[in-house]
Enzyme design. Structure first.
Site, PDB file in Angstrom:
ATOM      1  N   CYS A 283       0.964  -1.378  -0.029  1.00 26.18           N
ATOM      2  CA  CYS A 283       0.081  -0.480  -0.149  1.00 26.18           C
ATOM      3  C   CYS A 283       0.843   1.029  -0.127  1.00 26.18           C
ATOM      4  CB  CYS A 283      -1.519  -0.128   0.784  1.00 26.18           C
ATOM      5  SG  CYS A 283       0.224   0.489   2.396  1.00 26.18           S
ATOM      6  N   GLU A 382      -5.801   2.702  -8.100  1.00 26.39           N
ATOM      7  CA  GLU A 382      -4.709   1.810  -8.778  1.00 26.39           C
ATOM      8  C   GLU A 382      -4.301   0.797  -9.242  1.00 26.39           C
ATOM      9  OE1 GLU A 382      -5.492   0.665  -3.843  1.00 26.39           O
ATOM     10  OE2 GLU A 382      -3.278   0.639  -3.303  1.00 26.39           O
TER      11      GLU A 382
END
Ligand code: NAD
Length: 497
Positions: A283, A382
């Site tokens: 992340c 993402e």
């Protein structure tokens, strides 16, 4: 040969689920099914929560040093079993063995911190707030707490959650990622070996149905979630609606800013490691780089570094392993194609890469998209794969404006030798974790993980000091002990003293 099944942990026993729904757990380098994960039934979820509620009655009154010593022992057990844990993690998650050890180690640091709970879970005391009246507060555990974790750090992220929740006197129900719960289960076994009593830690499995049942369960007081923004937002809304305390750490699009005065060798090496390491499935991966001014001339050097990285099965411990699933590989490849279709130049294309002996693996090689703009799909989504978007800015102000306009605010990094530029960046950037000449600035447990805007919901972080606040309720006591003084009679007004 029968495939092994992943057990649930309910009231201190590792039990087989009675479900008829099983999820295949595959090795991402080979596609081999290594285990079957149950979709825990609603009855079993209720049993796990009931066990945690019962255990809370005694665990909350267990002396703080007794709780603390369990985590002292636990950290040693994790150290002693590091090689086995890393090998399990690599087999089911795909990352390299060295990186798998890092995954375990970052969680281990939280366990070490939890073992110091006596210094963390302290209230405040003021003598004589009025004559003969003392006021103090205590940080009391909430009750049954739950954790929902993602696939990308199957050791570290569960360890962000249950050690601090349990050390503060709560009991816990954990729901690991259904894509790789085996290393999590081994960590849970070690936690019991360290002395966590029955019912204090429980584990259930599955996907959306289990998550929704946790959000709705009336006996669960708080939920820690780490995962994607879409799911985290759903969890936050649903569980808040059900009256729970919720914290959600969510998705990211992390930008690196490179100023032309940066130390070129160091910063480009760090960028390549942070963009492509763990196949981009962190992340905090740096998935966008903004080259400012003359740093635009460094594109060729970035490509050269990326080309040298070796893609292999995680157990062969090269630079990057496979992505987690066939679906993840297809998503990454779709977003690379979208970048090309929308006008980005594919300077390095990792699609179609073959790893000898692992022809079925979910491999994508390092990929670089140049001249990316903010309206492209490869920028807006993402990617969560080994793909680096390259963008350009004429000034630091312009770079900061790009980052602050992106919805995500998880991590960022600036590379420069100018203290003034770094200070401006630190002050003006609206992102939770900021690195200065440091690519992946994950806070150690003396601090807490954070995030801003779409990357986080809830105000307290998942480990560190903020976790003590998250997992406790403040109670304030005002106490007067009467002496022999005669009563002054009934007073119906607020005292002015
Ligand atoms: P995910 O959101 O798909 O899954 C997270 C958890 O939610 C899993 O336990 C899963 O079983 C459950 N889940 C999945 N779909 C669901 C649904 N429709 N309803 C209810 N529950 C559901 O995330 P992932 O793919 O496992 O992990 C990758 C994501 O996590 C990335 O977006 C990454 O940025 C993010 N992440 C964030 C942090 C952070 O600290 N901010 C850390 C690690 C990963």
């Amino acid at each position: 040969m029968t495939t092994q099944t992943v057990k649930q942990l309910i009231n201190g026993e590792f039990v087989e689920s009675t479900t008829s729904e099983w999820i295949d757990l595959t090795n991402p380098a080979t596609q081999q099914v290594i285990a079957k994960v149950p979709q825990t039934t609603s009855d079993e979820i209720n049993q796990a929560v009931a066990a945690a509620a019962e255990a809370f009655k005694t665990w909350r009154k267990t002396p703080i040093n007794t709780r603390s010593r369990i985590f002292l022992k636990y950290q040693q057990l994790i150290r002693d079993n590091m090689d086995e844990l890393a090998a399990m993690l690599t087999e089911e998650q795909g990352k390299t063995l060295a990186d798998a050890k890092g995954d375990v180690f970052r969680g281990l640091e939280v366990v070490e911190h939890a073992s110091g709970i006596g210094n963390l879970q302290q209230g405040a005391f003021i003598e004589n707030v009025a004559t003969g009246v003392d006021m103090y507060n205590i940080q009391q555990p909430l009750g049954v707490c739950a954790g929902i974790t993602p696939f990308n750090f199957p050791a570290m992220i569960p360890l962000w959650m249950f050690p601090m929740a349990i050390a503060t006197g709560n009991t816990f129900v954990l729901k690991p990622s259904e894509q790789n719960p085996m290393v999590t289960m081994r960590l849970v076994e070690l936690a019991l070996e360290a002395g966590i009593p029955k019912g204090v830690l429980n584990v259930v499995h599955g996907g959306k149905d289990t998550v929704d049942a946790i959000c709705d369960h009336p006996d669960i007081k708080a939920i820690s979630f780490v995962g994607s923004t879409a799911v985290g937002t759903h969890v936050y809304n649903r569980a808040s609606q059900a009256g729970k305390r919720v914290q959600c750490m969510m998705g990211a699009k992390n930008h690196a800013v490179i100023l032309p005065d940066a130390n070129k060798e160091q910063c480009l090496n760090q960028l390549a490691g942070a963009a492509f390491g763990a196949a981009g499935q962190r992340c905090m991966a740096l998935s966008v780089v903004i080259l400012v001014g003359e740093a635009k001339n460094w594109v060729g050097d970035i490509v050269e570094r990326a080309k040298k990285l070796v893609v292999a099965a995680g157990k062969d411990d090269k630079d990057l392993g496979p992505v987690i699933s066939k679906a993840a590989k297809a998503r990454v490849e779709r977003l690379i194609q979208a970048g090309a279709d929308e006008g980005a130049q594919v300077l390095l294309d990792g699609r179609g890469i073959k790893v000898e002996g692992f022809e079925n693996g979910n491999f994508v090689g390092p990929t670089i998209l140049d001249n990316v703009t903010t309206d492209m799909t490869c920028y807006k989504e993402e990617i969560f794969g080994p793909v680096l978007d390259i963008m350009y800015a004429d000034s630091l102000d312009e770079a900061i404006a790009i980052i602050n306009a992106n919805p995500n605010g998880n991590g960022t990094a600036i590379f420069t030798q100018s203290g003034a530029a770094a200070h401006k960046f630190q002050q003006d950037i609206d992102v939770g974790q900021v690195g200065i000449n440091l690519p992946i600035p994950v806070p150690l447990p003396m601090f807490s993980f954070t995030g801003s805007r779409a990357s986080k919901l809830g105000d307290l972080g998942p480990y560190g000091k903020q976790a003590v606040q998250f997992y406790t309720q403040t109670k304030t006591v005002t106490a007067r002990w009467f002496d022999d003084e005669a009563s002054k009679g009934v007073n119906t007004t607020i005292s002015l003293k």
